[in-house]
Design an enzyme around this catalytic site. Structure first.
Site, short mmCIF file in Angstrom:
data_model
loop_
_atom_site.label_atom_id
_atom_site.label_comp_id
_atom_site.label_asym_id
_atom_site.label_seq_id
_atom_site.Cartn_x
_atom_site.Cartn_y
_atom_site.Cartn_z
N MET A 153 -24.74 -56.62 32.71
CA MET A 153 -25.65 -56.49 31.57
C MET A 153 -25.33 -55.32 30.64
SD MET A 153 -27.33 -59.13 32.16
CE MET A 153 -28.78 -59.12 31.09
N ARG A 154 -24.07 -54.91 30.62
CA ARG A 154 -23.65 -53.88 29.64
C ARG A 154 -22.57 -54.47 28.76
NH1 ARG A 154 -24.36 -48.16 30.55
NH2 ARG A 154 -22.61 -47.93 29.14
N GLU A 214 -15.37 -56.65 21.67
CA GLU A 214 -16.77 -56.26 21.88
C GLU A 214 -17.77 -57.31 21.42
OE1 GLU A 214 -17.34 -52.21 20.57
OE2 GLU A 214 -15.35 -51.65 21.27
N SER A 223 -26.51 -64.02 42.20
CA SER A 223 -26.40 -65.38 42.76
C SER A 223 -25.06 -66.01 42.38
CB SER A 223 -27.56 -66.26 42.31
OG SER A 223 -27.49 -66.56 40.94
N ASN A 224 -24.51 -65.65 41.23
CA ASN A 224 -23.20 -66.19 40.86
C ASN A 224 -22.10 -65.56 41.71
OD1 ASN A 224 -23.39 -68.13 38.46
ND2 ASN A 224 -24.86 -66.51 37.98
N ASP A 232 -21.20 -62.24 24.06
CA ASP A 232 -21.17 -63.62 24.57
C ASP A 232 -20.34 -64.51 23.64
OD1 ASP A 232 -22.77 -62.96 26.78
OD2 ASP A 232 -24.54 -63.01 25.52
N HIS A 286 -22.05 -67.04 30.59
CA HIS A 286 -23.26 -66.94 29.75
C HIS A 286 -24.08 -68.22 29.88
CE1 HIS A 286 -25.90 -65.54 26.66
NE2 HIS A 286 -25.67 -66.59 25.90
N ARG A 300 -20.85 -44.73 25.46
CA ARG A 300 -20.36 -45.99 26.03
C ARG A 300 -18.89 -45.92 26.37
NH1 ARG A 300 -21.59 -50.49 21.95
NH2 ARG A 300 -20.31 -51.74 23.33
C1 GRF Z 1 -26.78 -65.45 34.80
O1 GRF Z 1 -27.64 -66.37 34.19
C2 GRF Z 1 -25.67 -65.04 33.88
O2 GRF Z 1 -25.20 -66.08 33.09
C3 GRF Z 1 -26.36 -64.02 33.01
O3 GRF Z 1 -27.14 -63.28 33.93
C4 GRF Z 1 -27.51 -64.13 35.02
C5 GRF Z 1 -27.10 -63.45 36.28
O4 GRF Z 1 -27.57 -64.12 37.42
N1 GRF Z 1 -25.41 -63.25 32.26
P1 GRF Z 1 -27.09 -63.64 38.86
O5 GRF Z 1 -27.19 -62.13 38.92
O6 GRF Z 1 -25.67 -64.10 39.06
O7 GRF Z 1 -28.04 -64.30 39.81
#
Ligand code: GRF
Length: 202
Positions: free
Chosen positions: A93-94, A150, A18-19, A153, A112, A68
């Site tokens: 998410m990595r 590394e 969504s972002n 957040d 974040h 990694r």
């Molecule tokens: C967001 O809340 C971002 O901050 C977090 O994961 C979520 C991803 O949302 N790291 P989307 O995939 O952009 O909808």
């Protein structure tokens, strides 16, 4: 008259996207071009959003047992092909190692769903919500920061926004408010960074 070149933006996603969608929707105002979207999963919803917008995509999936650093080297090769000036981690998410980050110094930013120093890692919104229910806080927030190393957040903060948590809010309410704040903050921050990038890239 030739148009001035604008920064190339590559967005890394792992899920819904969504972002990414917020950036795509605002692209004509960003002052940069989203030239590629890279996912670590072939089923990431962000890939469909990119394809719908006509943006090039790539999937770099980890191989079983892959270290990694080896993964990050492959990822960096794929991202580098897009010649990025700015790399946006938008629901990526990595954790990234120096193997990736050192290839793009100063160019990687992360979004974040919490304020600096609060709730690094997973489930940041739910943890803030639980603390609010326990009377420990009445707000959370969102931030965009550079990713120099590394740290999770963590890294020089570029922009933040506060999101109130009201006494009657459900977790769904807070989640929706945080996502709305993220979409706005990420778009504004990318626009600001693109404006700063242009002079040095011409
Ligand atoms: C967001 O809340 C971002 O901050 C977090 O994961 C979520 C991803 O949302 N790291 P989307 O995939 O952009 O909808």
């Amino acid at each position: 008259m030739a148009l001035a070149p604008t920064p190339n933006i590559v967005v890394l996603v792992s899920g819904n996207g969504s972002n990414l969608q917020a950036l795509l929707d605002a692209e004509d105002r960003l002052g940069g071009s989203i030239v590629g979207v890279v996912a670590n999963r072939a089923d990431a919803g962000g890939l469909t959003r990119a394809e719908r917008a006509g943006v090039a995509t790539a999937v770099v999936a980890a191989q079983p047992g892959e270290e990694r650093r080896a993964y990050d080297a492959r990822l960096a090769d794929t991202v580098a092909r897009f010649r990025p000036h700015l790399i946006v981690l938008a629901g990526w998410m990595r954790l990234l190692t120096g193997e990736f980050l050192d290839r793009f110094p100063g160019a990687v930013i992360n979004l974040h769903p919490a304020l600096p120093g609060d709730y690094p890692g997973l489930d940041a919104i739910a943890r803030a919500y639980d603390d609010a229910r326990d009377g420990l806080r009445d707000h959370t927030g969102v931030m965009v920061h550079f990713v120099p190393d590394e740290g999770v957040d963590d890294g020089p903060v570029i922009a933040t926004a506060t999101v109130p948590i009201g006494p009657d809010d459900t977790l769904d309410d807070v989640t929706a408010n945080v996502h709305r704040a993220e979409h706005r903050l990420l778009t504004d921050t990318v626009r600001t960074l693109c404006a700063q990038l242009i002079p040095s890239e011409q």
